[in-house]
Design a protein around this motif. Sequence first.
Motif, PDB file in Angstrom:
ATOM      1  N   ASP A 172      -1.569  12.650  -2.689  1.00  0.00           N
ATOM      2  CA  ASP A 172      -2.362  11.656  -3.416  1.00  0.00           C
ATOM      3  C   ASP A 172      -1.673  11.212  -4.692  1.00  0.00           C
ATOM      4  O   ASP A 172      -1.669  10.015  -5.038  1.00  0.00           O
ATOM      5  N   GLU A 173      -1.101  12.156  -5.428  1.00  0.00           N
ATOM      6  CA  GLU A 173      -0.431  11.816  -6.684  1.00  0.00           C
ATOM      7  C   GLU A 173       0.785  10.939  -6.426  1.00  0.00           C
ATOM      8  O   GLU A 173       1.016   9.953  -7.126  1.00  0.00           O
ATOM      9  N   LEU A 174       1.582  11.258  -5.430  1.00  0.00           N
ATOM     10  CA  LEU A 174       2.788  10.471  -5.158  1.00  0.00           C
ATOM     11  C   LEU A 174       2.441   9.067  -4.672  1.00  0.00           C
ATOM     12  O   LEU A 174       3.203   8.130  -4.900  1.00  0.00           O
ATOM     13  N   ALA A 175       1.297   8.924  -4.002  1.00  0.00           N
ATOM     14  CA  ALA A 175       0.903   7.596  -3.527  1.00  0.00           C
ATOM     15  C   ALA A 175       0.699   6.637  -4.684  1.00  0.00           C
ATOM     16  O   ALA A 175       0.901   5.423  -4.543  1.00  0.00           O
ATOM     17  N   GLY A 176       0.308   7.161  -5.843  1.00  0.00           N
ATOM     18  CA  GLY A 176       0.105   6.296  -6.995  1.00  0.00           C
ATOM     19  C   GLY A 176       1.357   6.041  -7.798  1.00  0.00           C
ATOM     20  O   GLY A 176       1.343   5.247  -8.729  1.00  0.00           O
ATOM     21  N   VAL A 177       2.461   6.735  -7.452  1.00  0.00           N
ATOM     22  CA  VAL A 177       3.704   6.600  -8.214  1.00  0.00           C
ATOM     23  C   VAL A 177       4.764   5.836  -7.424  1.00  0.00           C
ATOM     24  O   VAL A 177       5.417   4.932  -7.956  1.00  0.00           O
ATOM     25  N   ILE A 178       4.955   6.196  -6.164  1.00  0.00           N
ATOM     26  CA  ILE A 178       5.979   5.569  -5.323  1.00  0.00           C
ATOM     27  C   ILE A 178       5.300   5.074  -4.052  1.00  0.00           C
ATOM     28  O   ILE A 178       4.699   5.865  -3.315  1.00  0.00           O
ATOM     29  N   ALA A 179       5.398   3.783  -3.771  1.00  0.00           N
ATOM     30  CA  ALA A 179       4.775   3.224  -2.573  1.00  0.00           C
ATOM     31  C   ALA A 179       5.466   3.760  -1.324  1.00  0.00           C
ATOM     32  O   ALA A 179       6.699   3.784  -1.236  1.00  0.00           O
ATOM     33  N   HIS A 180       4.695   4.208  -0.342  1.00  0.00           N
ATOM     34  CA  HIS A 180       5.251   4.707   0.909  1.00  0.00           C
ATOM     35  C   HIS A 180       4.196   4.616   1.999  1.00  0.00           C
ATOM     36  O   HIS A 180       3.006   4.436   1.731  1.00  0.00           O
ATOM     37  N   ASP A 181       4.656   4.736   3.251  1.00  0.00           N
ATOM     38  CA  ASP A 181       3.755   4.671   4.403  1.00  0.00           C
ATOM     39  C   ASP A 181       3.531   6.029   5.036  1.00  0.00           C
ATOM     40  O   ASP A 181       2.582   6.202   5.805  1.00  0.00           O
ATOM     41  N   GLY A 182       4.416   6.985   4.760  1.00  0.00           N
ATOM     42  CA  GLY A 182       4.275   8.321   5.318  1.00  0.00           C
ATOM     43  C   GLY A 182       4.783   9.358   4.335  1.00  0.00           C
ATOM     44  O   GLY A 182       5.659   9.071   3.501  1.00  0.00           O
ATOM     45  N   PHE A 183       4.223  10.569   4.432  1.00  0.00           N
ATOM     46  CA  PHE A 183       4.566  11.628   3.481  1.00  0.00           C
ATOM     47  C   PHE A 183       4.719  12.932   4.252  1.00  0.00           C
ATOM     48  O   PHE A 183       3.911  13.232   5.150  1.00  0.00           O
TER      49      PHE A 183
END
Length: 850
Positions: free
Chosen positions: A349-360
């Motif tokens: 969740d935190e990374l979704a707000g920092v770096i745009a991506h489609d999969g983690f």
Amino acid sequence: MTEALPYDVDLTNCDREPIHLLGRVQGFGCLVAISSDWIIQHASENCATVLGIDLAAGTGTRLQDHLPPETLMRLRGRMQALAYGNDSVRIFGLDATGDGQPFDVSLHQSGRSFVLEFERKMALDDRDDLAQVHPLIARIRSGKGVQGMAQEAARGLRALSGFSRVKVYQFAADGSGTVIAESRDPAQDSYLNLRFPAADIPAQARELYRRSLLRLIGDVDDPGSAVVPYSNPEGQPLDLSLAVTRAVSPIHIEYLKNMGVGASMSVSILHRGKLWGLFACHHHAPLYIDYERRTAVELFAQLFSYELIQAENDAERAALVTAQGSHDRLMARLSSGEGLAASFDALADELAGVIAHDGFALYVDGQYFSRGKAPTEHEFLGLARFLNTAATSRIFATDCIVARYPGAETFRDRASGVLALPISRTPRDFIVLFRSEIAQQVAWAGNPGKTFETGPHGPRLTPRKSFEIWREVVKDHSAPWTEADLRSAESLRVTLLEVVLKLTDAANEERMRAQEQQELLIAELNHRVRNILSLIRGLVSQSRDGAEDVASFTGRLDGRIQSLARAHDQLTRKEWTPASLKALVGVEMGAYLDGAAGRLDVQGPDVLLVPDAFSTFALVIHELVTNSAKYGALSVPAGRVLLGIVPQPDGALVLEWIEQGGPAVRPPKRRGFGTTIIEKSIPFDLQGEARLQFLVTGIEARFMIPARYVMPAPADSVAVAPPDLQIVPAEVRAGAVLVVEDTIIIAMDAADILSDLGATTVDTASGVAEAMRLLDRARYDFVLLDVNLGRETSRPIAERLAAEGVPFALATGYGDSPEVREHYPPAPILQKPFTADMVKRVMAEALAPR
């Protein structure tokens, strides 16, 4: 049969053209090159036409034999600046030949020669081009993001330059460019969002754009004039890289003609020393802009570059703040003892707000966790082995993983871009972000892969004959990872590797401090809200006392609340700074006593009241005015009120309210809430004095406001009439609108307001002739007409509009003056500066049935 060429011919052949050694100049100026001892080495053949002196016939002679001593002295003095690192020096309005004809002159050094270029100054008006730059740059700051700023810049440069089309062209990493913003004449085709291949601007042209910021081509049909001799005794031609009059490549001329362009201007946009993009300006006919205005255009482009850097810095700071907040939250969670696996969802969740991506994905201690579009565990194990071969302690990023790792073919339907963060040493654990394929539909202005076509200029690329849109689909690529993405990823990688437990106390302390500050802000807000609620409650309670019915009660209450609201509005317009007492009185008179404002005689200087005193006195003056209108001097036509403003030596303020000519006054049998406000507000709230007397001849009141609440008005201030308090129409619409205004910024602001009010099209004109041409071509539903247009008035336009029955309004800084009414056809008056509501009202008045 076509003869085979000795080399392959493709887009790169444009790079071979020596565009800086063409040996010709454009016709709008002439050129002379001199040695360090002022001997003429080269001169353009049109010197005789431009200067009236045939310097081309004087090569080998001294320049002082041809120009007056005063001109040479001026040139020598300015040329000294070249020794201090300046690329060029400019002189505006130089009487070069001594006959009174002014010239704009450019001086620069080319090799061992000094190059002087002369342009005849065509316009001798008193315009100030540089003064227009800063207001236009201020509008750019209002744009949202790079494209928003670029769009405002395109509009501003078009207004400043006069070109019919201005494009903002941004270069990509591969050298191609995209039109990200455009301002154009409606009759011209749009190039917005089209991409142009890298070869459209060859490498040597890009270098010249970087060195010389502005390039004007005044007339594509101009044959130019040769520089003689072409080469010096050593056989070297004169390098014209920095020459402002340098002639144009025949290939580029043909390219412009294919676009239907009669004149063009390119202005470089530099970003951190590199060529970020261009302002590409086109005109349908020849167009010459003198050197002084081109200098203003250069300044505009440079300031726009600075604004870009500032916007980028702001974005970087915002990203840093976001990343830092994410870092703090993760550290608080991880330092509590939870491992990465247990914190997977929070981490994602935190990374979704920092770096745009489609999969983690998270791979830690041999366990694989994923979310979104990501490889399966089996697919990822192969990718992990590939990532293990990458450099240690460094992030790995690519927007085309299949080109680096063929095994990615199995998950190409889910992921094309990979950003991997190693978060351990051996064996390596990874956090990996994936981006899916972006099938980029690229609208090319012509075929980017087109190769050779025989043309009139030898074995070189002939520019495309049409601008059909070609589509190139970029497969197996994701959106690229930006520098900001990589910085955020590296910051996170370092954070996760460090021992962070020792930072927990500091983080907790910082959170405690932020919490305390928030609690203080909440307490202050509660205090202010309770005060406001208490005041409203008191107004409700006291206004009920003595009310005969619901209507009178609501009327009293509404009047008092509106008085406070108007006072608050005046304060907030000044950002809660001291406000004018006379303006406050004018607002109350204008709001409640329509037609009676002339019977209030305000004597004494204007003063400023601080916000606390302003709000208190707003209620007092409201009660005085409304009471006088109901029962006192202002209730009869012959009555009048004198308001005396008497500053005291100690800084305090005495206010005297005296009513005359009204009905006989009788003291009230009981004190109502209004009387209480008049007598008690200033003593209670401001520790001042108040005295109210009910004399037979009229009410008299005297107030003293302590010095700490009073400030003198500035010496140059003028009492401003109260704002227009008429009701704003709910809706007003006009389809096609014309704005005639000679000031760029006002015209652009008016156009924006009218567009917001629903106008389908808004055209602008700066003078009578231009407005008449537009009226010949189109029918307008409403015209906003500035009274003064520089050295002419808009009266001929107004008379034509009145004759044709076109609704219009007059905008003026002089207000509703008798001169305007006397000399213009009847029309609503809009006083400058105006607001959207004011424009809305005059439109409604102009469009109303007569």
